[in-house]
Design a protein around this motif. Structure first.
Motif, short mmCIF file in Angstrom:
data_model
loop_
_atom_site.label_atom_id
_atom_site.label_comp_id
_atom_site.label_asym_id
_atom_site.label_seq_id
_atom_site.Cartn_x
_atom_site.Cartn_y
_atom_site.Cartn_z
N UNK A 39 0.84 -1.20 0.00
CA UNK A 39 0.00 0.00 0.00
C UNK A 39 0.87 1.25 0.00
N UNK A 40 0.47 2.26 -0.78
CA UNK A 40 1.27 3.49 -0.88
C UNK A 40 1.02 4.45 0.27
N UNK A 41 -0.10 4.26 1.00
CA UNK A 41 -0.36 5.05 2.21
C UNK A 41 -0.25 4.12 3.40
N UNK A 43 -2.58 1.03 5.27
CA UNK A 43 -3.78 0.21 5.07
C UNK A 43 -4.87 0.53 6.09
N UNK A 44 -4.50 0.98 7.27
CA UNK A 44 -5.51 1.30 8.29
C UNK A 44 -6.49 2.36 7.81
N UNK A 45 -6.01 3.33 7.04
CA UNK A 45 -6.86 4.43 6.58
C UNK A 45 -6.52 4.80 5.16
N UNK A 46 -6.66 3.87 4.25
CA UNK A 46 -6.31 4.15 2.85
C UNK A 46 -7.47 3.78 1.94
N UNK A 47 -7.41 4.29 0.73
CA UNK A 47 -8.40 3.96 -0.27
C UNK A 47 -9.61 4.87 -0.26
N UNK A 48 -10.55 4.59 -1.16
CA UNK A 48 -11.70 5.45 -1.36
C UNK A 48 -12.64 5.47 -0.15
N UNK A 49 -12.61 4.43 0.69
CA UNK A 49 -13.49 4.42 1.86
C UNK A 49 -12.69 4.56 3.15
N UNK A 50 -11.58 5.26 3.07
CA UNK A 50 -10.68 5.37 4.23
C UNK A 50 -11.37 5.95 5.45
N UNK A 51 -12.32 6.86 5.23
CA UNK A 51 -13.05 7.47 6.35
C UNK A 51 -14.48 6.93 6.45
N UNK A 52 -14.70 5.79 5.81
CA UNK A 52 -16.00 5.15 5.91
C UNK A 52 -16.91 5.45 4.74
N UNK A 150 -1.66 -12.06 6.73
CA UNK A 150 -1.14 -11.48 5.48
C UNK A 150 -0.04 -10.49 5.85
N UNK A 151 1.07 -10.52 5.12
CA UNK A 151 2.13 -9.53 5.33
C UNK A 151 1.67 -8.19 4.75
N UNK A 152 1.93 -7.12 5.48
CA UNK A 152 1.50 -5.79 5.04
C UNK A 152 2.68 -4.83 5.01
N UNK A 153 2.82 -4.11 3.91
CA UNK A 153 3.82 -3.05 3.82
C UNK A 153 3.10 -1.73 3.52
N UNK A 154 3.43 -0.70 4.26
CA UNK A 154 2.84 0.62 4.04
C UNK A 154 3.89 1.57 3.46
N UNK A 155 3.42 2.61 2.81
CA UNK A 155 4.26 3.68 2.25
C UNK A 155 5.13 3.21 1.08
#
Length: 305
Positions: A39-41, A43-52, A150-155
């Motif tokens: 993920x480029x941001x 994963x906790x708060x990314x994508x089109x529904x990041x704020x719900x 699942x392995x997760x990488x941010x930024x």
């Protein structure tokens, strides 16, 4: 700057909505797989529904609509510029996915009998499923890949797919947007979950982030797929939405329609046949503005606070 190399079985690029779900599905299919979610941001708060989000606009639920009806309606709304096989695949899997999200803890509105409380804004079928507590949906989606290990990488910003001598995709390249480290990820399978291309042009306001689509959905996946030799389709079909002034969000009344909102002209008159987005709806907007009846308003002052 360092160059780091990784090797995984499945690489999922994009940690918004589809990415975490795809990564979980890969682990469910084979728990022995090493799955990496990139993920480029964060994963906790990314994508089109990041704020719900407050509802699903395209929920195909038995008893309210059929997959065939959904395909006909979306085809008409987009003047035929769609891939009907893709639409049908989505429609047939829609209800099963809703049920799974329900089991994960996503709260959809239900009636007194426990059935989904669907709302109608489209021409034919009833596809809107409200989510009263949708502000927490991303938190729930984030828990699932963690539970599935699942392995997760941010930024890490993916820039290109790796292609071997036979033309098969074999991984991706990315850079860390905080440290500038370069990453090479080799993978047996790559899944692109990078969302729509919402920034192919600038909005009329000139605001760089003043788009209906999540502005971070900048077409990364389209670009990577294209450079890897994939055929792109549907790019000629684009969506122009009326936006509220100085607000990054939709002004079209289908968002508030299920709750009683609607679009009016400067005289307070309703002029749109159906508030759900379509080429026809945008043409009605154009005619109203060109006819001197603008500006256009999203009327909600008749609703309870």
């Amino acid at each position: 700057m360092r160059t780091l190399t990784h090797e995984v079985d499945v690489l999922v690029i994009g940690g918004g909505t589809a990415g975490p779900m795809a990564a979980v599905k890969a682990r469910q299919a084979d728990p022995a797989l090493r799955v990496l979610l990139l993920e480029k941001a964060n994963v906790k708060r990314s994508g089109a529904i990041s704020m719900g989000m407050d509802g699903l606009n395209n929920a195909v639920v038995p008893g309210f609509a059929t997959p065939e009806q959904y395909v006909r309606e979306i085809t008409a709304a987009n003047d035929g510029i769609v891939n009907q096989k893709t639409l049908m695949a989505y429609a047939r899997n829609s209800f099963g996915m809703i049920e799974e999200l329900d089991r994960w803890g996503v709260k959809f509105e239900k009636d007194e009998t426990g059935d989904y409380a669907m709302r109608k804004v489209h021409h034919l079928g009833t596809y809107v499923l409200p989510m009263p507590e949708g502000h927490d949906i991303k938190k729930m989606l984030y828990r699932q890949p963690k539970r599935a290990r699942v392995e997760i990488t941010n930024r890490l910003v993916a820039t290109r797919l790796l292609v071997d001598a036979t033309g098969r995709v074999a991984g991706a390249m990315a850079f860390d947007c905080r440290t500038a480290d370069f990453h090479v990820i080799r993978a047996r399978s790559v899944v692109l979950c990078t969302g729509a291309a919402g920034r192919l042009g600038l909005p009329a306001s000139g605001y760089l982030f003043g788009t209906y689509e999540n502005p971070t959905n900048a077409g990364d996946g389209y670009s990577m797929a294209y450079h890897a030799g994939a055929e792109l389709s549907g790019i000629e079909c684009f969506q122009i939405n009326p936006l509220s002034k100085d607000y990054n969000g939709p002004a079209c009344a289908y968002v508030t329609g299920p709750f009683g909102g609607h679009t009016t002209n400067a005289k307070g008159e309703r002029f749109i046949e159906c508030d759900y987005w379509s080429g026809q709806m945008m043409w009605e907007f154009h005619d109203e503005l060109q006819g001197g009846n603008g500006p256009v308003f999203l009327k909600m002052n008749h609703l309870a606070e």
